[in-house]
Scaffold this active site. Structure first.
Site, PDB file in Angstrom:
ATOM      1  N   ASP A  81     -13.831-107.410  22.710  1.00 56.15           N
ATOM      2  CA  ASP A  81     -13.078-106.210  22.353  1.00 56.15           C
ATOM      3  C   ASP A  81     -13.764-104.970  22.969  1.00 56.15           C
ATOM      4  O   ASP A  81     -14.978-104.802  22.825  1.00 56.15           O
ATOM      5  CB  ASP A  81     -13.064-106.115  20.814  1.00 56.15           C
ATOM      6  N   HIS A  82     -12.999-104.125  23.652  1.00 57.70           N
ATOM      7  CA  HIS A  82     -13.526-102.866  24.217  1.00 57.70           C
ATOM      8  C   HIS A  82     -14.771-103.043  25.072  1.00 57.70           C
ATOM      9  O   HIS A  82     -15.721-102.258  24.970  1.00 57.70           O
ATOM     10  CB  HIS A  82     -13.823-101.849  23.111  1.00 57.70           C
ATOM     11  N   HIS A 179      -8.809 -95.468  15.649  1.00 59.50           N
ATOM     12  CA  HIS A 179      -9.842 -96.404  15.191  1.00 59.50           C
ATOM     13  C   HIS A 179     -10.439 -95.896  13.884  1.00 59.50           C
ATOM     14  O   HIS A 179     -10.549 -94.702  13.680  1.00 59.50           O
ATOM     15  CB  HIS A 179     -10.940 -96.538  16.250  1.00 59.50           C
ATOM     16  N   GLY A 208      -6.368 -99.997  16.048  1.00 57.32           N
ATOM     17  CA  GLY A 208      -6.399 -98.943  15.029  1.00 57.32           C
ATOM     18  C   GLY A 208      -5.336 -99.093  13.959  1.00 57.32           C
ATOM     19  O   GLY A 208      -4.774 -98.104  13.486  1.00 57.32           O
ATOM     20  N   ALA A 209      -5.072-100.340  13.546  1.00 56.94           N
ATOM     21  CA  ALA A 209      -4.007-100.558  12.551  1.00 56.94           C
ATOM     22  C   ALA A 209      -4.508-100.464  11.114  1.00 56.94           C
ATOM     23  O   ALA A 209      -3.702-100.500  10.188  1.00 56.94           O
ATOM     24  CB  ALA A 209      -3.357-101.923  12.790  1.00 56.94           C
ATOM     25  N   SER A 210      -5.838-100.313  10.944  1.00 56.05           N
ATOM     26  CA  SER A 210      -6.372-100.256   9.570  1.00 56.05           C
ATOM     27  C   SER A 210      -5.787 -99.076   8.814  1.00 56.05           C
ATOM     28  O   SER A 210      -5.799 -97.954   9.303  1.00 56.05           O
ATOM     29  CB  SER A 210      -7.905-100.129   9.593  1.00 56.05           C
ATOM     30  N   ASN A 229      -5.201-105.651  15.918  1.00 56.58           N
ATOM     31  CA  ASN A 229      -6.647-105.684  15.681  1.00 56.58           C
ATOM     32  C   ASN A 229      -6.972-105.255  14.249  1.00 56.58           C
ATOM     33  O   ASN A 229      -6.418-104.272  13.756  1.00 56.58           O
ATOM     34  CB  ASN A 229      -7.358-104.741  16.655  1.00 56.58           C
ATOM     35  N   ALA A 231     -10.380-104.438  11.986  1.00 57.75           N
ATOM     36  CA  ALA A 231     -11.842-104.296  11.967  1.00 57.75           C
ATOM     37  C   ALA A 231     -12.307-103.592  10.701  1.00 57.75           C
ATOM     38  O   ALA A 231     -13.022-104.143   9.866  1.00 57.75           O
ATOM     39  CB  ALA A 231     -12.321-103.555  13.213  1.00 57.75           C
TER      40      ALA A 231
END
Ligand code: ZN
Length: 285
Positions: A81-82, A179, A208-210, A229, A231
């Site tokens: 990731d990234h 994010h 950045g779906a959190s 994603n 995290a």
């Protein structure tokens, strides 16, 4: 081992669900993700940022994945990731990762294309999936921090050219997600996503779906998001479960016991995200 990994995202695209990509940091989190995914028969990606790979060690990331292949039957891959370091990506491809994100989104358009193409050219003969990003998300991830004013939304016309010229397998889009957790109400540019979908045929990725409502994430899945994603919410669940257990049992010194509380909370988040992505029972043989 059922090798459906090479087209894990295309299967999701055809089936109108998304693959959840969970950021893992240690053995406990990895097992919680895979156990839950196996119970629910969901394909998953185990995402590792450069910081995580450094923390765990490249050999351990690969070693845990190889051990997990013997234990779990669901399709899964370690996903970088990234990652920005092309040499590190190539090395990890040689070691066996099945999916990588080359993040050159901070470079200007032509340079982004050049770097991404180099990774695609290396990954292709290995059958490794390549994700790249166009646009720039705000927020903090790993050592990367982007102010809200510096966030850049993905331009649909550029996205089309970017996908065509790089030959990537999936495109991370910047449509207003951030994010980390949202401070206020998230403003997601659904119309922009629909515009991108019209001109880009490959699977799209939501970072950045959190903190976004499930219904909103599901709306993005209907518009072409095939990988979501996760995290921050995993990290929050882990630390909340851990501190709750230690508060209730202040003299506990056995990691096998104090991690168990954290893992229960973690598995619940994993199950919720699999439900959100509608990826349960999507293991296809
Ligand atoms: Zn991200």
């Amino acid at each position: 081992m059922i090798d459906t990994s090479k087209n894990i995202l295309q299967l999701a695209q055809a089936g109108k669900y998304a693959i959840p990509a969970f950021n893992i940091h240690n053995l406990e989190i990895t097992k919680a993700v895979l156990e839950t995914a196996e119970e629910l028969q969901s394909p998953v990606l185990l995402a590792t940022t450069p910081g995580t790979v450094k923390y765990m060690g490249e050999e351990f990331v690969i070693g845990i994945m190889e051990a997990a292949r013997k234990k779990y039957s669901i399709p899964f891959e370690v996903h970088l990731d990234h990652h920005e370091d092309v040499d590190a990506i190539k090395r990890m491809i040689d070691m066996g990762v099945g999916s990588v994100m080359i993040d050159a989104s901070h470079h200007e358009f032509e340079e982004n294309i050049r770097i991404v193409k180099e990774v695609v050219n290396y990954a292709r003969p290995h059958g490794v999936l390549v994700e790249a990003e166009l646009g720039r998300l705000s927020g903090i991830e790993d050592d990367m921090s982007v102010d809200e004013k510096d966030a850049i939304y993905t331009n649909p016309d550029q996205a089309s050219e970017f996908v065509e010229r790089t030959g990537i397998d999936s495109l991370a889009v910047a449509i207003g997600t951030a994010h980390g957790m949202y401070k206020g109400e998230p403003k997601i540019d659904i119309e922009r996503l629909a515009e991108i979908r019209k001109v880009v045929e490959i699977p799209l990725v939501l970072h950045g779906a959190s903190g976004l409502p499930d219904s909103l994430v599901q709306q993005t899945i209907e518009l072409g998001i095939c990988k979501v994603n996760v995290a921050t919410e995993l990290k929050n669940a882990f630390v909340a479960g851990l501190s709750k257990h230690l508060t209730e049992h202040p003299n506990e010194n056995d990691p096998r016991k104090y991690f168990s509380g954290a893992i229960t909370d973690l598995k619940k988040v994993v199950a919720d995200k699999i439900a959100m992505c509608r990826s349960a029972q999507k293991v296809q043989v």
